[in-house]
Design a protein around this motif. Structure first.
Motif, mmCIF file in Angstrom:
data_model
loop_
_atom_site.group_PDB
_atom_site.id
_atom_site.type_symbol
_atom_site.label_atom_id
_atom_site.label_comp_id
_atom_site.label_asym_id
_atom_site.label_seq_id
_atom_site.Cartn_x
_atom_site.Cartn_y
_atom_site.Cartn_z
ATOM 1 N N GLY A 66 0.835 -1.380 -0.045
ATOM 2 C CA GLY A 66 0.030 0.003 -0.123
ATOM 3 C C GLY A 66 0.871 1.365 -0.152
ATOM 4 O O GLY A 66 1.851 1.249 0.197
ATOM 5 N N GLY A 67 0.369 2.313 -0.336
ATOM 6 C CA GLY A 67 1.026 3.600 -0.296
ATOM 7 C C GLY A 67 2.329 3.431 -1.328
ATOM 8 O O GLY A 67 2.457 3.069 -2.334
ATOM 9 N N PHE A 70 -6.543 6.625 -3.638
ATOM 10 C CA PHE A 70 -6.561 5.100 -3.047
ATOM 11 C C PHE A 70 -5.281 5.216 -2.296
ATOM 12 O O PHE A 70 -4.839 4.509 -1.261
ATOM 13 C CB PHE A 70 -7.120 4.013 -3.692
ATOM 14 C CG PHE A 70 -8.574 3.982 -3.693
ATOM 15 C CD1 PHE A 70 -9.335 3.380 -2.970
ATOM 16 C CD2 PHE A 70 -9.126 4.497 -4.852
ATOM 17 C CE1 PHE A 70 -10.725 3.454 -3.150
ATOM 18 C CE2 PHE A 70 -10.576 4.542 -5.298
ATOM 19 C CZ PHE A 70 -11.207 3.832 -4.257
ATOM 20 N N TYR A 93 -4.403 7.466 0.465
ATOM 21 C CA TYR A 93 -4.899 6.840 1.751
ATOM 22 C C TYR A 93 -3.944 5.438 2.261
ATOM 23 O O TYR A 93 -4.726 5.101 3.359
ATOM 24 C CB TYR A 93 -6.451 6.483 1.528
ATOM 25 C CG TYR A 93 -7.362 7.769 1.879
ATOM 26 C CD1 TYR A 93 -7.189 8.704 0.592
ATOM 27 C CD2 TYR A 93 -8.157 7.706 2.797
ATOM 28 C CE1 TYR A 93 -8.124 9.795 0.851
ATOM 29 C CE2 TYR A 93 -8.952 9.077 2.902
ATOM 30 C CZ TYR A 93 -8.898 9.945 2.036
ATOM 31 O OH TYR A 93 -9.940 10.968 2.273
ATOM 32 N N GLY A 94 -3.384 4.865 1.550
ATOM 33 C CA GLY A 94 -2.814 3.732 1.826
ATOM 34 C C GLY A 94 -3.502 2.407 1.559
ATOM 35 O O GLY A 94 -3.375 1.205 2.011
ATOM 36 N N VAL A 95 -4.601 2.510 0.586
ATOM 37 C CA VAL A 95 -5.428 1.488 0.478
ATOM 38 C C VAL A 95 -4.550 0.707 -0.530
ATOM 39 O O VAL A 95 -4.417 1.140 -1.671
ATOM 40 C CB VAL A 95 -6.894 1.951 -0.248
ATOM 41 C CG1 VAL A 95 -7.694 0.763 -0.653
ATOM 42 C CG2 VAL A 95 -7.786 2.577 0.965
ATOM 43 N N VAL A 120 -13.490 5.373 1.121
ATOM 44 C CA VAL A 120 -11.890 5.073 1.055
ATOM 45 C C VAL A 120 -11.505 5.023 2.311
ATOM 46 O O VAL A 120 -10.603 4.115 2.687
ATOM 47 C CB VAL A 120 -11.441 6.401 0.087
ATOM 48 C CG1 VAL A 120 -9.738 5.786 0.018
ATOM 49 C CG2 VAL A 120 -11.938 6.332 -1.245
ATOM 50 N N GLU A 121 -11.729 5.892 3.213
ATOM 51 C CA GLU A 121 -11.207 6.043 4.672
ATOM 52 C C GLU A 121 -11.529 4.692 5.347
ATOM 53 O O GLU A 121 -10.739 3.957 5.923
ATOM 54 C CB GLU A 121 -11.679 7.110 5.177
ATOM 55 C CG GLU A 121 -11.278 7.153 6.943
ATOM 56 C CD GLU A 121 -9.748 7.183 7.012
ATOM 57 O OE1 GLU A 121 -9.089 8.300 6.076
ATOM 58 O OE2 GLU A 121 -9.164 6.581 7.931
ATOM 59 N N LYS A 180 -9.782 1.453 3.962
ATOM 60 C CA LYS A 180 -8.456 1.582 4.719
ATOM 61 C C LYS A 180 -8.402 0.799 5.975
ATOM 62 O O LYS A 180 -7.507 0.078 6.357
ATOM 63 C CB LYS A 180 -7.893 2.852 4.791
ATOM 64 C CG LYS A 180 -6.477 3.151 5.486
ATOM 65 C CD LYS A 180 -5.350 2.368 4.885
ATOM 66 C CE LYS A 180 -4.193 2.496 5.801
ATOM 67 N NZ LYS A 180 -3.362 1.635 5.606
ATOM 68 N N GLN A 181 -9.124 1.443 6.919
ATOM 69 C CA GLN A 181 -9.452 0.791 8.238
ATOM 70 C C GLN A 181 -9.815 -0.584 8.064
ATOM 71 O O GLN A 181 -9.180 -1.337 9.039
ATOM 72 C CB GLN A 181 -10.578 1.595 8.982
ATOM 73 C CG GLN A 181 -10.221 3.074 9.398
ATOM 74 C CD GLN A 181 -11.359 3.884 9.620
ATOM 75 O OE1 GLN A 181 -12.318 3.327 9.875
ATOM 76 N NE2 GLN A 181 -11.031 5.170 10.142
#
Ligand SMILES: [Zn+2]
Length: 434
Positions: free
Chosen positions: A39-40, A328, A331-333, A297-298, A301-302
């Motif tokens: 991710g990211g 995405f 946000y690190g998705v 999106v948040e 991620k969570q």
């Protein structure tokens, strides 16, 4: 590809393996992300080894490092010189509507004249036309059609796909479609991971009664499908005017209770809350996501939901809007890629999917390659076995006629695939089925 040169063998201290790929100009391993997807900024960590080699024994990778290192320890009767090539994990297509009969070339002209997807569907075209064709096809005919389709995917470097039902929309025809997927998977060499998508559209018999149709799937169909062990995932076309959030939630949770992991067609045409729903039900993946909200999106991620993006879908629907891949990634998705192969989006070439991800989603070539390999493996819950070139994994490997990984993305059209290795065996050689 150059022919390997014979070398003096010093067999004394070397382990004999089945196959060695050597001198890869760039060996793209995608290593280090077996336990969790990249991710990211990790999405650019291709793990490239220049002048790399891979040793393969009993279908699996036993070594992947510098050529000197591998050749000092291993020997093989069969060796492939990849000095002019990049070597990647076999491509994984994380979203296909693989099982369908017929075609819909006439709809291209309707689309050009401005008809929308939902308009075509309301006139009995689109999915419903393919439903008629797929219901009318015998299992044997459907299997033969799909067998040819599988060959095309392999020739283009794809070694594993997620494959959905969803053009049967009756219990009998959904089972037929899932059995075709399972039969082809057993035949090999392409691996197919089956997804039950009975909730792809409201069948004509249930026109205006989508909720009743969902009830029937939950109470009548899910038990029959799970007892046959023919599906791994349960998917739903969660969309305004098709299956709303409440209906989608009921189905996905019911599927999950009987062991079918949820995945969701989410926020493709409207911002309906599909991304939020995917997070809420613990889906492995939410797909399309053109209209995903920031909150969605948040939440993804969570909850650890993968965003499987399908850049060929808006292209073939002639939309101006594409999924916001940069959001995405920011946000690190984790992002995976899929073709959305279907009669509406007939694309069998993951190289082109990667290029569209670059040109239309603004993903870098490195991100797109990770999304089409290791992250796609996570999207179909198979990352322990495939998706990277690492010791212990299945030897699913694609060798391309390019010396720089950025040719994936850069080059549009034209098949760069030279060799495909599936379960350690050469299945495509010099661009042709072996
Ligand atoms: Zn789809």
């Amino acid at each position: 590809m150059r022919k390997p040169q014979k070398e003096n063998r010093c067999a004394l201290s070397k382990t004999e393996v089945d196959l060695i790929i050597e001198h890869a100009h760039q060996l793209i391993t995608a290593k280090g992300f077996t336990q969790r997807p990249a991710g990211g900024p990790e999405m650019e960590e291709l793990g490239i080894i220049n002048d790399g080699a891979v040793a393969i024994l009993n279908e699996r990778i036993v070594a992947a490092s510098k050529t000197d290192d591998v050749l000092s320890k291993y020997d093989a009767g069969k060796r492939i010189d990849a000095a002019d090539n990049i070597v990647t994990p076999g491509f994984i297509d994380a979203h296909t509507h693989f099982v369908f009969a017929g075609s819909r070339e006439s709809e291209l002209e309707q689309k050009i004249k401005g008809a929308s997807y939902l308009e075509i569907l309301r006139k009995g075209g689109g999915i419903l036309r393919t439903v008629r064709d797929t219901r009318a096809a015998s299992k044997e005919d459907l299997l033969q059609t799909c067998r040819e389709r599988a060959k095309s995917l392999l020739v283009h470097g794809t070694t594993t796909i997620e494959a959905k039902s969803g053009y049967g929309l009756s219990l009998q025809d959904e089972i037929k479609s899932l059995e075709v997927i399972n039969s082809l998977n057993n035949e090999g060499p392409l691996t197919l991971i089956p997804t039950f998508l009975g909730a792809h559209a409201i069948p004509p018999e249930f026109d205006g009664r989508g909720g009743e149709y969902i009830d029937l799937i939950i109470t009548g169909w899910l038990p029959k499908i799970t007892e046959r062990h023919i599906a791994h995932f349960c998917d739903v076309f969660c969309e305004k005017g098709v299956f709303e959030i409440d209906e989608s939630r009921r189905l996905l949770l019911a599927g999950k209770r009987v062991g079918l992991m949820p995945r969701v067609h989410a926020d493709e045409l409207y911002s309906l809350g599909g991304a939020e729903l995917a997070a809420e039900v613990g889906a492995i993946s939410a797909d399309h996501l053109l209209y995903a909200s920031d909150l969605g999106v948040e939440r993804m991620k969570q909850a650890g939901v993968i965003a499987t993006l399908l850049p060929a879908a808006p292209l073939t629907l002639m939309l101006d809007r594409y999924a916001d891949a940069r959001k995405f990634i920011a946000y690190g998705v984790p992002v995976a890629l899929g073709s959305d192969l279907s009669p509406s989006c007939w694309i069998e070439d993951e190289q082109l999917v990667i290029a569209l991800a670059c040109y239309k989603l603004k993903m870098t070539p490195a991100e797109a390659i990770m999304a089409a390999t290791i992250n796609a493996a996570h999207s179909i819950q198979n990352a322990q076995e495939i998706g990277s070139i690492e010791i212990g994994k299945k030897a699913d490997i694609t060798i391309l006629n390019a010396k720089d990984y950025r040719f994936l993305g850069y080059r549009l059209g034209g098949n760069m695939v030279d060799t495909v290795i599936k379960n350690g065996r050469v299945v495509v050689d010099d661009g042709h089925l072996a």
